[in-house]
Design an enzyme around this catalytic site. Structure first.
Site, PDB file in Angstrom:
ATOM      1  N   THR A  10     -20.326   7.984  28.677  1.00 54.52           N
ATOM      2  CA  THR A  10     -19.294   8.900  29.157  1.00 54.52           C
ATOM      3  C   THR A  10     -19.089  10.068  28.210  1.00 54.52           C
ATOM      4  O   THR A  10     -19.202  11.240  28.593  1.00 54.52           O
ATOM      5  CB  THR A  10     -17.972   8.141  29.366  1.00 54.52           C
ATOM      6  OG1 THR A  10     -18.177   7.104  30.321  1.00 54.52           O
ATOM      7  CG2 THR A  10     -16.899   9.090  29.876  1.00 54.52           C
ATOM      8  N   GLY A 184     -10.258   3.004  36.961  1.00 52.20           N
ATOM      9  CA  GLY A 184     -11.202   3.147  35.857  1.00 52.20           C
ATOM     10  C   GLY A 184     -10.556   3.437  34.522  1.00 52.20           C
ATOM     11  O   GLY A 184     -11.251   3.591  33.513  1.00 52.20           O
ATOM     12  N   ASP A 198      -6.866  -1.824  19.819  1.00 56.87           N
ATOM     13  CA  ASP A 198      -7.375  -0.450  19.769  1.00 56.87           C
ATOM     14  C   ASP A 198      -6.403   0.446  18.999  1.00 56.87           C
ATOM     15  O   ASP A 198      -6.812   1.248  18.149  1.00 56.87           O
ATOM     16  CB  ASP A 198      -7.583   0.086  21.184  1.00 56.87           C
ATOM     17  CG  ASP A 198      -7.959   1.550  21.211  1.00 56.87           C
ATOM     18  OD1 ASP A 198      -9.123   1.873  20.908  1.00 56.87           O
ATOM     19  OD2 ASP A 198      -7.088   2.373  21.531  1.00 56.87           O
ATOM     20  N   LYS A 202      -6.819   2.571  15.212  1.00 57.10           N
ATOM     21  CA  LYS A 202      -6.469   3.978  15.012  1.00 57.10           C
ATOM     22  C   LYS A 202      -5.391   4.132  13.942  1.00 57.10           C
ATOM     23  O   LYS A 202      -5.419   5.090  13.159  1.00 57.10           O
ATOM     24  CB  LYS A 202      -6.007   4.575  16.343  1.00 57.10           C
ATOM     25  CG  LYS A 202      -7.116   4.626  17.386  1.00 57.10           C
ATOM     26  CD  LYS A 202      -6.595   4.964  18.770  1.00 57.10           C
ATOM     27  CE  LYS A 202      -7.722   4.967  19.797  1.00 57.10           C
ATOM     28  NZ  LYS A 202      -7.230   5.176  21.180  1.00 57.10           N
TER      29      LYS A 202
END
Length: 432
Positions: A10, A184, A198, A202
């Protein structure tokens, strides 16, 4: 400047699009052309619409990063293997590196940045936090003259979109997650996002940039959004709050708070209005005060713009003939010390508490008495009508207290069987 691209999924596809679309603009900015020399991707097929020919595609990752005609290696595979080995091999071959791999940098960034520093090379990683939001450069460069005291980040677009859907449509978590998967936005296996990991990756990078200390994901208290109910959303609104998954870091004179969890923030605060897949990072500096950066935190083209910004920055340095690494973290990697992390039990917050209390006289007083013995004072109470099984929901907001005290109080309430089920609590950040 010749570029090797590792991975053309992507984001990689977005980079190819930008390099083709903006080739003349980039050449004008640099005074020299950017050329895509090779794409290493074992499943990629030629795509005439993107100018990807069979000659451009390589199936040999190791040979790609060592090619003598390549100046910059862009790693977009994701994951830790083989990304770590390929980045180190590229640095060893004298290539500057660009990556958006936050999980890799959170775990192995100390090694990668040290190697780059010793060889006088750059590692660009703007795409690793906030997608198209240029927070890496802002913390490293624009705010370098200030001492940062706190960072609050909405840094996972999937979680923010799910919580926004729950808030705006009144659905429960499972339904909002299914909607995100259908569009999506959420992965088929969404655990990395919805469990907070996640965001923790970060936060490790944000802590180093803001406070100049190193942090591993295992040192970050991490809690996801799976237990947030529509009742919590509604009671938060009634109390004047919105619920966000926040990545929070604070510097208490060297003791670092580092935590990711659902947080209630006042509806009046700028972060409360950040909806959908947008990201936002709110920074409090000693001299500047507060500032916030917001934008699309994921997606092909926003993330690709961050990758291209790193490529252009490194290309300018190479073309100017300047030597030495760019201190990607804001200070030499060898000077970054391990963070001293404050235990979660010592963190002080206000709290939202939700009990399913037995519907009989004295229960509310009994709860308040236990909280008081453990040093928690009550700021407000909401008690609703009778529910099923002769229980009533009781909502309390407390004043500030250490988390240790809260946990002890809730454990005692459970032991005394004052309430029907395990009490729920959400931390409140009233004064961001």
């Amino acid at each position: 400047m010749r570029i090797a691209l590792l991975g053309c999924g992507t984001v990689g596809g977005g980079v190819v699009k930008l390099m083709r679309r903006n080739a003349a603009i980039y050449e004008r900015k640099l005074g020299a052309p950017l050329e895509l020399a090779v794409i290493a991707d074992r499943s990629l097929k030629p795509d005439p619409s993107l100018g990807i020919t069979a000659k451009l595609i390589s199936r040999d990752n190791e040979a790609t990063v060592a090619r003598p005609d390549v100046d910059i290696v862009v790693e977009l595979f994701g994951g830790k293997t083989p990304a770590r080995e390929l980045i180190l091999r590229a640095l060893g071959a004298g290539k500057d590196v660009v990556t958006g791999n936050k999980a890799l940098l959170a775990e192995h960034g100390d090694e990668i940045f040290r190697v780059a520093g010793k060889r006088g090379l750059s590692v660009g990683f703007e795409a690793s936090v906030g997608g198209g939001v240029p927070i890496i450069r802002i913390l490293r460069d624009s705010l370098a003259g200030d001492r940062q005291r706190a960072v609050y980040g909405i840094v996972n677009g999937t979680c923010n979109s799910i919580l926004t859907t729950m808030t705006e449509t009144g659905v429960e978590f499972a339904s909002a997650l299914a909607d995100a998967q259908a569009t999506g936005l959420a992965e088929a296996n969404p655990a990395l996002d919805i469990e907070g990991h996640d965001a923790a990756h970060k936060l490790c990078l944000l802590v180093t940039l803001a406070f100049g200390v190193g942090l591993k994901p295992r040192q970050v208290y991490t809690e996801g959004i799976t237990r947030i109910t529509q009742s919590d959303i509604e009671y938060a609104r009634e109390l004047g709050y919105a619920i966000k998954l926040l990545a929070i870091a604070k510097d208490d004179d060297g003791a670092i708070e580092a935590r990711v969890h659902p947080t209630m923030i006042p509806n009046r605060h700028l972060l409360a209005g950040v909806g959908g897949a947008y990201n936002a990072i709110y920074i409090h500096g000693e001299a500047l005060g507060s500032t916030m950066c917001s934008g699309l935190g994921a997606g092909q083209m926003p993330t690709a713009t961050a990758v291209m910004a790193d490529i252009l920055e490194i290309a300018r340095r190479r073309l100017s003939g300047s030597s030495g690494a760019s201190n990607a973290l804001g200070l030499p990697a060898e000077l970054i010390e391990r963070a001293s992390v404050k235990p979660m039990d010592d963190v002080v917050c206000e709290y939202y508490l939700r009990f399913m209390a037995r519907d009989k006289p004295g229960v509310l007083g009994a709860i308040a008495s236990v909280l008081g013995r453990h040093g928690l004072s009550i700021a407000s109470v909401i008690q609703k009508g009778r529910g099923a099984a002769q229980t009533v929901p009781v909502i309390m907001r407390t004043h500030e207290a250490p988390e240790r005290s809260l946990k002890r109080a809730l454990a005692e309430i459970r032991r005394k069987r004052i309430v029907q089920s395990t009490p729920a609590f959400i931390r409140i950040e009233e004064n961001l």
